[in-house]
Design a protein around this motif. Structure first.
Motif, PDB file in Angstrom:
ATOM      1  N   SER A 178      17.437  12.660 -54.504  1.00  0.00           N
ATOM      2  CA  SER A 178      16.890  11.466 -53.861  1.00  0.00           C
ATOM      3  C   SER A 178      16.367  11.762 -52.458  1.00  0.00           C
ATOM      4  O   SER A 178      17.032  12.446 -51.675  1.00  0.00           O
ATOM      5  N   VAL A 179      15.193  11.222 -52.170  1.00  0.00           N
ATOM      6  CA  VAL A 179      14.632  11.314 -50.819  1.00  0.00           C
ATOM      7  C   VAL A 179      15.098  10.076 -50.059  1.00  0.00           C
ATOM      8  O   VAL A 179      14.684   8.955 -50.360  1.00  0.00           O
ATOM      9  N   SER A 180      15.975  10.261 -49.085  1.00  0.00           N
ATOM     10  CA  SER A 180      16.692   9.144 -48.476  1.00  0.00           C
ATOM     11  C   SER A 180      16.082   8.629 -47.183  1.00  0.00           C
ATOM     12  O   SER A 180      16.350   7.492 -46.788  1.00  0.00           O
ATOM     13  N   THR A 181      15.251   9.440 -46.507  1.00  0.00           N
ATOM     14  CA  THR A 181      14.767   9.041 -45.194  1.00  0.00           C
ATOM     15  C   THR A 181      13.421   9.680 -44.887  1.00  0.00           C
ATOM     16  O   THR A 181      13.130  10.789 -45.341  1.00  0.00           O
ATOM     17  N   LEU A 182      12.586   8.955 -44.132  1.00  0.00           N
ATOM     18  CA  LEU A 182      11.258   9.433 -43.731  1.00  0.00           C
ATOM     19  C   LEU A 182      11.040   9.164 -42.247  1.00  0.00           C
ATOM     20  O   LEU A 182      11.548   8.189 -41.690  1.00  0.00           O
ATOM     21  N   SER A 183      10.257  10.033 -41.624  1.00  0.00           N
ATOM     22  CA  SER A 183       9.796   9.816 -40.264  1.00  0.00           C
ATOM     23  C   SER A 183       8.453  10.525 -40.127  1.00  0.00           C
ATOM     24  O   SER A 183       8.055  11.284 -41.007  1.00  0.00           O
ATOM     25  N   SER A 184       7.745  10.282 -39.029  1.00  0.00           N
ATOM     26  CA  SER A 184       6.439  10.914 -38.855  1.00  0.00           C
ATOM     27  C   SER A 184       6.199  11.216 -37.390  1.00  0.00           C
ATOM     28  O   SER A 184       6.832  10.641 -36.502  1.00  0.00           O
ATOM     29  N   THR A 185       5.270  12.138 -37.136  1.00  0.00           N
ATOM     30  CA  THR A 185       4.914  12.497 -35.766  1.00  0.00           C
ATOM     31  C   THR A 185       4.074  11.392 -35.143  1.00  0.00           C
ATOM     32  O   THR A 185       3.560  10.512 -35.838  1.00  0.00           O
ATOM     33  N   VAL A 219      16.935  24.006 -43.550  1.00  0.00           N
ATOM     34  CA  VAL A 219      18.217  24.081 -44.252  1.00  0.00           C
ATOM     35  C   VAL A 219      19.325  24.319 -43.237  1.00  0.00           C
ATOM     36  O   VAL A 219      19.180  25.125 -42.326  1.00  0.00           O
ATOM     37  N   GLY A 220      20.424  23.599 -43.384  1.00  0.00           N
ATOM     38  CA  GLY A 220      21.542  23.775 -42.465  1.00  0.00           C
ATOM     39  C   GLY A 220      22.628  22.742 -42.646  1.00  0.00           C
ATOM     40  O   GLY A 220      23.807  23.020 -42.442  1.00  0.00           O
ATOM     41  N   HIS A 221      22.239  21.536 -43.067  1.00  0.00           N
ATOM     42  CA  HIS A 221      23.235  20.495 -43.316  1.00  0.00           C
ATOM     43  C   HIS A 221      23.997  20.796 -44.598  1.00  0.00           C
ATOM     44  O   HIS A 221      23.445  21.363 -45.555  1.00  0.00           O
ATOM     45  N   ASP A 222      25.267  20.388 -44.621  1.00  0.00           N
ATOM     46  CA  ASP A 222      26.075  20.628 -45.813  1.00  0.00           C
ATOM     47  C   ASP A 222      26.403  19.346 -46.555  1.00  0.00           C
ATOM     48  O   ASP A 222      27.328  19.298 -47.360  1.00  0.00           O
ATOM     49  N   ASP A 223      25.632  18.282 -46.278  1.00  0.00           N
ATOM     50  CA  ASP A 223      25.815  17.019 -46.997  1.00  0.00           C
ATOM     51  C   ASP A 223      24.466  16.298 -47.052  1.00  0.00           C
ATOM     52  O   ASP A 223      23.477  16.783 -46.515  1.00  0.00           O
ATOM     53  N   VAL A 224      24.449  15.135 -47.688  1.00  0.00           N
ATOM     54  CA  VAL A 224      23.204  14.393 -47.872  1.00  0.00           C
ATOM     55  C   VAL A 224      22.662  13.917 -46.526  1.00  0.00           C
ATOM     56  O   VAL A 224      23.415  13.553 -45.629  1.00  0.00           O
ATOM     57  N   LEU A 225      21.340  13.920 -46.377  1.00  0.00           N
ATOM     58  CA  LEU A 225      20.692  13.474 -45.148  1.00  0.00           C
ATOM     59  C   LEU A 225      20.657  11.944 -45.102  1.00  0.00           C
ATOM     60  O   LEU A 225      20.194  11.299 -46.038  1.00  0.00           O
ATOM     61  N   GLU A 226      21.128  11.396 -43.997  1.00  0.00           N
ATOM     62  CA  GLU A 226      21.125   9.951 -43.820  1.00  0.00           C
ATOM     63  C   GLU A 226      19.887   9.476 -43.070  1.00  0.00           C
ATOM     64  O   GLU A 226      19.302   8.459 -43.405  1.00  0.00           O
ATOM     65  N   GLN A 227      19.493  10.212 -42.030  1.00  0.00           N
ATOM     66  CA  GLN A 227      18.324   9.807 -41.260  1.00  0.00           C
ATOM     67  C   GLN A 227      17.693  11.021 -40.594  1.00  0.00           C
ATOM     68  O   GLN A 227      18.395  11.940 -40.149  1.00  0.00           O
ATOM     69  N   VAL A 228      16.364  11.036 -40.560  1.00  0.00           N
ATOM     70  CA  VAL A 228      15.616  11.986 -39.737  1.00  0.00           C
ATOM     71  C   VAL A 228      14.744  11.179 -38.791  1.00  0.00           C
ATOM     72  O   VAL A 228      14.285  10.089 -39.132  1.00  0.00           O
ATOM     73  N   LEU A 229      14.530  11.711 -37.600  1.00  0.00           N
ATOM     74  CA  LEU A 229      13.765  10.992 -36.594  1.00  0.00           C
ATOM     75  C   LEU A 229      13.028  11.995 -35.723  1.00  0.00           C
ATOM     76  O   LEU A 229      13.610  12.999 -35.297  1.00  0.00           O
ATOM     77  N   VAL A 230      11.740  11.735 -35.459  1.00  0.00           N
ATOM     78  CA  VAL A 230      10.910  12.634 -34.661  1.00  0.00           C
ATOM     79  C   VAL A 230      10.789  12.096 -33.246  1.00  0.00           C
ATOM     80  O   VAL A 230      10.587  10.898 -33.024  1.00  0.00           O
ATOM     81  N   TRP A 231      10.921  12.991 -32.265  1.00  0.00           N
ATOM     82  CA  TRP A 231      10.661  12.655 -30.869  1.00  0.00           C
ATOM     83  C   TRP A 231       9.940  13.838 -30.242  1.00  0.00           C
ATOM     84  O   TRP A 231      10.521  14.908 -30.065  1.00  0.00           O
ATOM     85  N   GLY A 232       8.658  13.663 -29.939  1.00  0.00           N
ATOM     86  CA  GLY A 232       7.875  14.748 -29.369  1.00  0.00           C
ATOM     87  C   GLY A 232       7.805  15.929 -30.316  1.00  0.00           C
ATOM     88  O   GLY A 232       7.347  15.803 -31.458  1.00  0.00           O
ATOM     89  N   SER A 233       8.291  17.072 -29.871  1.00  0.00           N
ATOM     90  CA  SER A 233       8.267  18.274 -30.700  1.00  0.00           C
ATOM     91  C   SER A 233       9.625  18.567 -31.333  1.00  0.00           C
ATOM     92  O   SER A 233       9.883  19.694 -31.741  1.00  0.00           O
ATOM     93  N   MET A 234      10.470  17.538 -31.411  1.00  0.00           N
ATOM     94  CA  MET A 234      11.798  17.717 -31.991  1.00  0.00           C
ATOM     95  C   MET A 234      12.028  16.787 -33.167  1.00  0.00           C
ATOM     96  O   MET A 234      11.469  15.702 -33.244  1.00  0.00           O
ATOM     97  N   ILE A 235      12.880  17.254 -34.074  1.00  0.00           N
ATOM     98  CA  ILE A 235      13.378  16.432 -35.169  1.00  0.00           C
ATOM     99  C   ILE A 235      14.884  16.307 -35.007  1.00  0.00           C
ATOM    100  O   ILE A 235      15.573  17.310 -34.792  1.00  0.00           O
ATOM    101  N   ALA A 236      15.391  15.093 -35.085  1.00  0.00           N
ATOM    102  CA  ALA A 236      16.834  14.866 -35.108  1.00  0.00           C
ATOM    103  C   ALA A 236      17.220  14.449 -36.513  1.00  0.00           C
ATOM    104  O   ALA A 236      16.480  13.732 -37.197  1.00  0.00           O
ATOM    105  N   SER A 237      18.373  14.917 -36.955  1.00  0.00           N
ATOM    106  CA  SER A 237      18.844  14.572 -38.301  1.00  0.00           C
ATOM    107  C   SER A 237      20.344  14.373 -38.251  1.00  0.00           C
ATOM    108  O   SER A 237      21.043  14.918 -37.390  1.00  0.00           O
TER     109      SER A 237
END
Length: 349
Positions: free
Chosen positions: A201-208, A238-256
């Motif tokens: 399942s694709v759980s979250t979306l964000s954009s630049t 790749v790095g999380h060891d569980d399902v992604l709840e939220q991703v969010l873009v700020w400038g040149s960074m992604i928070a997850s």
């Protein structure tokens, strides 16, 4: 002191009454903070302080240095009914089990407008122009007119639950439990393309900011970066060891965030910048406030982190306590929505 190619003049007293060392420190790091392209930064300190993006950081410094403010909690939906929320300007919409309401944050609960969703479970909501979009458990995409509260149209978008909606330039992206990301034309609402790659399942979306890249998070524990125009995946994080709840873009960074873990990634090369750990409970929501990362936890604790240093500089608490579901930072206010359907606000003005 001189900044290369820029003559510095004496600074008048700033509106925010901040120490000059803080302002100088911010300006000295403008390139790191993606502020170098700002037109006003290439002028005097005073002109730079008027720049909207720099002003945001200056306000933020005062916000997080201010004294503790007692949060204001306002019940909107009764019971454990909130499944999703979205914000646009002063409007907030809450969706959940057989419920979909939106209200004006400046007016309060008396401004609530309820929409008829029958017995459907609303999984995701999003404002697009003057429309409100909602996605249901059965994969249906519904459009509502915000002014009249009338239903505009419905689309059988996904063959499983619709989990995320993100506005792009000429299209709207939806993602679902069918592992697909579908791009829809804003004008005719016809399917334009399908992005495939996630295995669950694709759980979250964000954009630049320029809407040229789309970021998706999935139950397969990965984050993907997509080129919207070319319809291709540019990279997999790749790095999380569980399902992604939220991703969010700020400038040149992604928070997850997932489980008790939050991470920061470089949007351009996909490298992991920092792992942030400090919560003992599930983290369902994240937000950016100037150069701060804000994490909301299921135990009602909100933590504020210095992005560059990776330090927790403040903790806030939701009354009751109520599990947090969503967070936004609006000017000098931090606004949250709890799973119990409560609106909570910290006003730092």
């Amino acid at each position: 002191m001189k900044k290369q190619g820029v003559a510095m003049r004496k600074v008048p007293a700033l509106e925010w009454d901040l120490p000059l060392t803080i302002i100088k420190g911010i300006l000295e790091k403008t390139s790191k903070r993606d502020l170098a392209k700002s037109r006003s930064v290439a002028s005097t300190w005073w002109q730079a302080s008027k720049d909207p993006r720099l002003s945001e950081i200056l306000r933020g410094e005062r916000m997080w240095r201010s004294k503790e403010i007692v949060p204001i909690l306002t019940p909107i939906l009764g019971g454990d009914r909130t499944r999703c929320a979205a914000k646009k300007d002063d409007l907030i919409v809450l969706g959940g089990y057989s419920s979909l309401v939106y209200y004006n944050t400046k007016v309060g609960p008396e401004s609530c407008v309820s929409l008829d969703v029958g017995n459907n479970v609303v999984f995701v909501v999003q404002f697009i122009d003057k429309m409100l979009l909602s996605g249901d458990f059965d994969g249906t995409l519904c459009a509502w007119d915000v002014d009249s509260a009338n239903s505009l149209f419905t689309i059988d978008a996904h063959w499983d639950a619709l989990c995320a909606i993100e506005e792009l330039r000429e299209e709207v992206a939806t993602a679902g439990a069918d592992c697909l990301i579908i791009l829809w034309g804003k004008e005719d609402w016809k399917e334009k393309n399908v992005l495939r790659g996630h295995k669950k399942s694709v759980s979250t979306l964000s954009s630049t900011d320029d809407k040229k890249r789309l970021i998706s998070g999935s139950y397969d524990k990965t984050i993907r970066i997509w080129d919207v125009a070319e319809r291709i995946c540019l990279g997999e994080l790749v790095g999380h060891d569980d399902v992604l709840e939220q991703v969010l873009v700020w400038g040149s960074m992604i928070a997850s965030c997932c489980d008790q873990d939050a991470r920061l990634w470089n949007l351009n090369d996909g490298s992991e910048l920092r792992a942030i750990r400090g919560h003992s409970n599930f983290i369902p929501c994240i937000a950016f406030a100037c150069d701060r990362l804000i994490l909301g936890s299921s135990d009602g604790v909100v933590s504020v982190w210095d992005i560059e240093q990776g330090d927790c500089i403040r903790k806030l608490k939701v009354p009751n306590p109520s599990p947090l579901a969503f967070l936004w930072c609006d000017e000098r206010r931090l606004i949250g929505v709890t799973c119990n359907g409560d609106h909570v606000m910290w006003d730092f003005v």
